[in-house]
Design a protein around this motif. Sequence first.
Motif, PDB file in Angstrom:
ATOM      1  N   LYS A   1      65.829  48.796  37.930  1.00 44.61           N
ATOM      2  CA  LYS A   1      64.845  49.105  36.882  1.00 44.61           C
ATOM      3  C   LYS A   1      63.952  50.285  37.292  1.00 44.61           C
ATOM      4  CE  LYS A   1      61.188  46.033  38.424  1.00 44.61           C
ATOM      5  NZ  LYS A   1      60.604  44.728  38.417  1.00 44.61           N
ATOM      6  N   ASN A   2      63.880  50.553  38.596  1.00 45.01           N
ATOM      7  CA  ASN A   2      63.051  51.661  39.078  1.00 45.01           C
ATOM      8  C   ASN A   2      63.815  52.972  39.240  1.00 45.01           C
ATOM      9  OD1 ASN A   2      60.558  50.383  39.209  1.00 45.01           O
ATOM     10  ND2 ASN A   2      61.089  49.407  41.179  1.00 45.01           N
ATOM     11  N   ILE A   3      65.119  52.913  39.076  1.00 46.14           N
ATOM     12  CA  ILE A   3      65.932  54.118  39.298  1.00 46.14           C
ATOM     13  C   ILE A   3      65.575  55.233  38.297  1.00 46.14           C
ATOM     14  CG2 ILE A   3      68.303  55.039  39.324  1.00 46.14           C
ATOM     15  CD1 ILE A   3      67.599  53.347  41.788  1.00 46.14           C
ATOM     16  N   PRO A   4      65.415  54.924  37.009  1.00 41.99           N
ATOM     17  CA  PRO A   4      65.069  56.028  36.085  1.00 41.99           C
ATOM     18  C   PRO A   4      63.769  56.734  36.471  1.00 41.99           C
ATOM     19  CG  PRO A   4      65.808  54.093  34.863  1.00 41.99           C
ATOM     20  CD  PRO A   4      65.663  53.656  36.282  1.00 41.99           C
ATOM     21  N   LEU A   5      62.765  55.975  36.847  1.00 44.01           N
ATOM     22  CA  LEU A   5      61.498  56.593  37.259  1.00 44.01           C
ATOM     23  C   LEU A   5      61.701  57.463  38.491  1.00 44.01           C
ATOM     24  CD1 LEU A   5      58.397  56.898  37.157  1.00 44.01           C
ATOM     25  CD2 LEU A   5      58.234  54.762  38.474  1.00 44.01           C
ATOM     26  N   TRP A   6      62.450  56.926  39.441  1.00 48.54           N
ATOM     27  CA  TRP A   6      62.726  57.656  40.680  1.00 48.54           C
ATOM     28  C   TRP A   6      63.465  58.968  40.376  1.00 48.54           C
ATOM     29  CZ3 TRP A   6      67.756  56.991  43.585  1.00 48.54           C
ATOM     30  CH2 TRP A   6      67.745  57.639  44.811  1.00 48.54           C
ATOM     31  N   LEU A   7      64.494  58.882  39.551  1.00 48.36           N
ATOM     32  CA  LEU A   7      65.283  60.083  39.244  1.00 48.36           C
ATOM     33  C   LEU A   7      64.496  61.065  38.387  1.00 48.36           C
ATOM     34  CD1 LEU A   7      68.845  58.588  38.643  1.00 48.36           C
ATOM     35  CD2 LEU A   7      68.043  59.929  40.600  1.00 48.36           C
ATOM     36  N   GLU A   8      63.592  60.533  37.591  1.00 49.24           N
ATOM     37  CA  GLU A   8      62.729  61.426  36.808  1.00 49.24           C
ATOM     38  C   GLU A   8      61.842  62.230  37.761  1.00 49.24           C
ATOM     39  OE1 GLU A   8      58.875  60.714  34.047  1.00 49.24           O
ATOM     40  OE2 GLU A   8      60.487  59.244  33.819  1.00 49.24           O
ATOM     41  N   GLN A   9      61.369  61.554  38.800  1.00 48.04           N
ATOM     42  CA  GLN A   9      60.481  62.212  39.751  1.00 48.04           C
ATOM     43  C   GLN A   9      61.243  63.028  40.801  1.00 48.04           C
ATOM     44  OE1 GLN A   9      58.408  58.648  40.988  1.00 48.04           O
ATOM     45  NE2 GLN A   9      56.712  59.042  39.575  1.00 48.04           N
ATOM     46  N   PHE A  10      62.409  62.546  41.172  1.00 43.94           N
ATOM     47  CA  PHE A  10      63.214  63.235  42.198  1.00 43.94           C
ATOM     48  C   PHE A  10      64.639  63.408  41.664  1.00 43.94           C
ATOM     49  CE2 PHE A  10      59.956  60.795  44.395  1.00 43.94           C
ATOM     50  CZ  PHE A  10      59.397  61.730  45.240  1.00 43.94           C
ATOM     51  N   PRO A  11      64.836  64.356  40.747  1.00 45.43           N
ATOM     52  CA  PRO A  11      66.156  64.444  40.104  1.00 45.43           C
ATOM     53  C   PRO A  11      67.295  64.776  41.061  1.00 45.43           C
ATOM     54  CG  PRO A  11      64.678  66.207  39.369  1.00 45.43           C
ATOM     55  CD  PRO A  11      63.860  65.298  40.224  1.00 45.43           C
ATOM     56  N   ASN A  12      66.993  65.392  42.187  1.00 44.90           N
ATOM     57  CA  ASN A  12      68.062  65.716  43.137  1.00 44.90           C
ATOM     58  C   ASN A  12      68.255  64.644  44.196  1.00 44.90           C
ATOM     59  OD1 ASN A  12      68.500  68.231  41.920  1.00 44.90           O
ATOM     60  ND2 ASN A  12      66.748  69.082  43.035  1.00 44.90           N
ATOM     61  N   ALA A  13      67.582  63.543  44.035  1.00 43.43           N
ATOM     62  CA  ALA A  13      67.616  62.534  45.093  1.00 43.43           C
ATOM     63  C   ALA A  13      69.003  61.939  45.273  1.00 43.43           C
ATOM     64  CB  ALA A  13      66.630  61.418  44.757  1.00 43.43           C
ATOM     65  N   GLY A  14      69.280  61.595  46.518  1.00 42.83           N
ATOM     66  CA  GLY A  14      70.537  60.927  46.805  1.00 42.83           C
ATOM     67  C   GLY A  14      70.259  59.509  47.256  1.00 42.83           C
ATOM     68  N   THR A  15      71.277  58.694  47.189  1.00 44.07           N
ATOM     69  CA  THR A  15      71.097  57.340  47.704  1.00 44.07           C
ATOM     70  C   THR A  15      71.996  57.129  48.900  1.00 44.07           C
ATOM     71  OG1 THR A  15      70.897  55.026  47.079  1.00 44.07           O
ATOM     72  CG2 THR A  15      72.872  56.167  46.315  1.00 44.07           C
ATOM     73  N   LYS A  16      71.649  56.134  49.660  1.00 44.06           N
ATOM     74  CA  LYS A  16      72.362  55.848  50.893  1.00 44.06           C
ATOM     75  C   LYS A  16      73.086  54.524  50.714  1.00 44.06           C
ATOM     76  CE  LYS A  16      69.982  54.676  54.603  1.00 44.06           C
ATOM     77  NZ  LYS A  16      69.072  54.752  55.748  1.00 44.06           N
ATOM     78  N   VAL A  17      74.371  54.534  50.981  1.00 45.17           N
ATOM     79  CA  VAL A  17      75.156  53.304  50.828  1.00 45.17           C
ATOM     80  C   VAL A  17      75.818  52.987  52.166  1.00 45.17           C
ATOM     81  CG1 VAL A  17      77.061  52.194  49.592  1.00 45.17           C
ATOM     82  CG2 VAL A  17      75.642  53.889  48.427  1.00 45.17           C
ATOM     83  N   THR A  18      75.744  51.746  52.521  1.00 44.56           N
ATOM     84  CA  THR A  18      76.352  51.325  53.776  1.00 44.56           C
ATOM     85  C   THR A  18      77.493  50.361  53.465  1.00 44.56           C
ATOM     86  OG1 THR A  18      74.159  51.455  54.753  1.00 44.56           O
ATOM     87  CG2 THR A  18      75.842  50.346  56.031  1.00 44.56           C
TER      88      THR A  18
END
Lengths: 92, 318, 402
Positions: free
Chosen positions: C164-181
């Motif tokens: 639910k927080n991903i849209p806000l995060w991407l709005e603020q940091f559109p180039n952000a990447g995520t880390k998957v293990t």
Amino acid sequence: MVTKKTVGQVTEEEKNEIQQLFERRNGLNELAKILTPDNDALYQKLVKDMGETGTKFQNWWDRMSAKYQWDSAENGHWEINFETCEIYLITE
Amino acid sequence: MLEYLIIQLDDTSTSYCHYKIGKKERRLIPLEMLKAGIKFGMLENLMIQFVYPDYKLPDDYAEAIETIDHSKIVSSLCENEVLKAEADVIIFHEWTELSLAQLDEKKSYVLRTAKADLFDRYLFLKDVISKVMRLNIVITDVETFTEQDFEKYKQILHTLSEHIEKEYAAGKAPQFNILTDRMMLDKMNNCNAGASNITLAPNGKFYVCPAFYYENEEDSIGDLEHGLDIKNPQLYKLEFAPICRHCDAYQCKRCIWLNRKTTLEVNTPSHEQCVVAHLERNASRELSDNIRKHGTFMLEIDIKGIDYLDPFDKREEW
Amino acid sequence: MLYRNPKSWQLGIARTITFIVTKDCQLACKYCYLVGKNISERMSFETAKKAIDYILGHEDKFREESVIFDFIGGEPFLEIDLIDQICDYLKTEMYRLNHHWFNSYRFSFSTNGINYHEKKVQDFIKKNASHVSIGITIDGTEKKHDMNRVYKLTERGSYKDVVKNIPLWLEQFPNAGTKVTVSSHDLPYIVESVLHLYSLGIHEVNINVVFEDVWQDGDNTIFEQQLIKLADIIINQGYYKDYACSFFSENIGKPMDREWDNNNWCGAGKMLSVDAAGNFYPCTRFAQYSLRDKKALIIGNVETGINENLLRPFLTLDRCTQSPEECLDCEVASGCAWCQGENYDAAQTNTIYQRATAICKMHKARVRANNYYWNKLFRKLELEGKRDEFEKNKKESNPTIC
């Protein structure tokens, strides 16, 4: 509609100069949010520094635009890409 | 390749190096264990060095020891005068004892000293150097050297170097590890514990060196029953020591135990170790040059001028 | 409002200084390497201040042009008040001391994203807008995410609270990447997870298999099959144009020269971590809560400073000295990563000089799939006459993940 057009490129050294000023200006702006006048010495230093850094920042754009003669537009401004040293003309 | 086996005959056997003896109670190696150790040395073709306690060993121990070619490392405090006379290396732990001792010009001696004593009494060494075949200095607190200590040590080396130069000019060739070894070496000649020598302790277990035994008896690298089991054996070799393999302070002891104590890695020396070794190296260079003023000397050994005292500072150039 | 989250900011010239502000977390992820998490070890401001005073007071020892102040946990945003206080102090002190880092610093966060939306966190982001970089960890689909990333008491999956927080995060940091293990039992879900993250609008998926010795017979085959399937979809559906997945990198799978390709992979020792007790570590992975079998490797503390001798092994460590012969002779060695902390933890002796090779078969599987990906993609681009265009605009991920 916002348009972006590449109008030139600066050298790595020139880019480093504006990048450092850009970073400093951002740092000063964010410091200004937490520094209060009761910390008199630091506050005075900050106010003076913000003025000086702003001037140096503008001087860079003036110098570079005079040197490279980039295209300009009435409702536009230039931006720099710190990764490629490219200069863009942004118009609305 | 393993070449030497050091056998600690007792828990109170003398220290001949940086470490302190970590045990006060006598524990003589069981005779059968001693014999098994000697047999191990024979089978592996190792030269055996026996490290003696200060008390007289039972006769059957002496007999067992004589069944193999070996070296004897004995403390100056040993009460067995016959053994001292036979010893290959005599260890001094006190300057006063050294000053009172009857020195043999055909013998090698080790002086274990704290830096403070060395700084105070180093002039006395001139006399000793001239009287013996070889004198080794072991500074027991080398890891505590400060910048001031480095300066002092440099000055001491210079002073003793002048004395050795005079001896050479007089046709003698004294051996003094911290000044003359490097003049003769064209490759690393370090302690090599864990690579070319290992230690058998009185508990029948093998250790990298006696210091590892005294520090932690659990830290063994095998035993007589099951043989050697050295984990990460490559790390005791020069090629796996990033600083040392680029270094030309060939006389450095490169003490594996001190390495681990100061940097937590057996293959990495401390800053203090490196600087001390380079002060010695540079003093040897100066001595070598000065000896050559009196005649031809070791022309094949060229000690180059360098602008650093710790090779770590030059790591970007490796 | 957009915030800058540049990829690999000042890579190679920035010092990373990590504050382990808490060892507590809302979650108890099943693959988490932090085996010693707890609720009691929370950093005090006094400890943080002492660390900062030491670090900023020794500019000669911290000469890097730039600095990344990294905040981790546990979950760092559980301590947002403390973090805010620390960052204010950092800014003020860097400025007061005329420290060169004032002109080049970032505040970086790796968060589980659960309280990203909260006012205090959002206020902090706005206050430090030009200097904040935030990564939210989300593992993929709800099923995959909730297999591992569960609340510590209820074992309930956390997916819904994060997504639910991903849209806000991407709005603020559109180039952000995520880390998957990825661990052993996650392997069958790689394809759907990466595609799901793309569908959420995350364009950069930095993904890696865990370094720990968890791999079962046959895992490499499953892994390779998943990657080939993923390659087909990324290429056939055109994701390669705008999206990146760090499993696919042009530069992996080549032999490495013993002399010229001898750098250490990991930056441990060039970084610095400090925990609630005020102890310094060469990297967080050497703190006790990260180690299974070894004692913490402490290189100093905020009272006495850093013992430089303890950094020497880290700063002289190279690839060949720590690698077994099979790695040195490996025909597909490049891109095979290691974690110095895991090497230390898994080593037979207390050394950082023994490389753990638990991922060997997984790396080889990745190389095969990678070869497939690039051969297929380049052929497609050449046939379409778009190879040059691709080279110019290609999206890259960050291959180094700790």
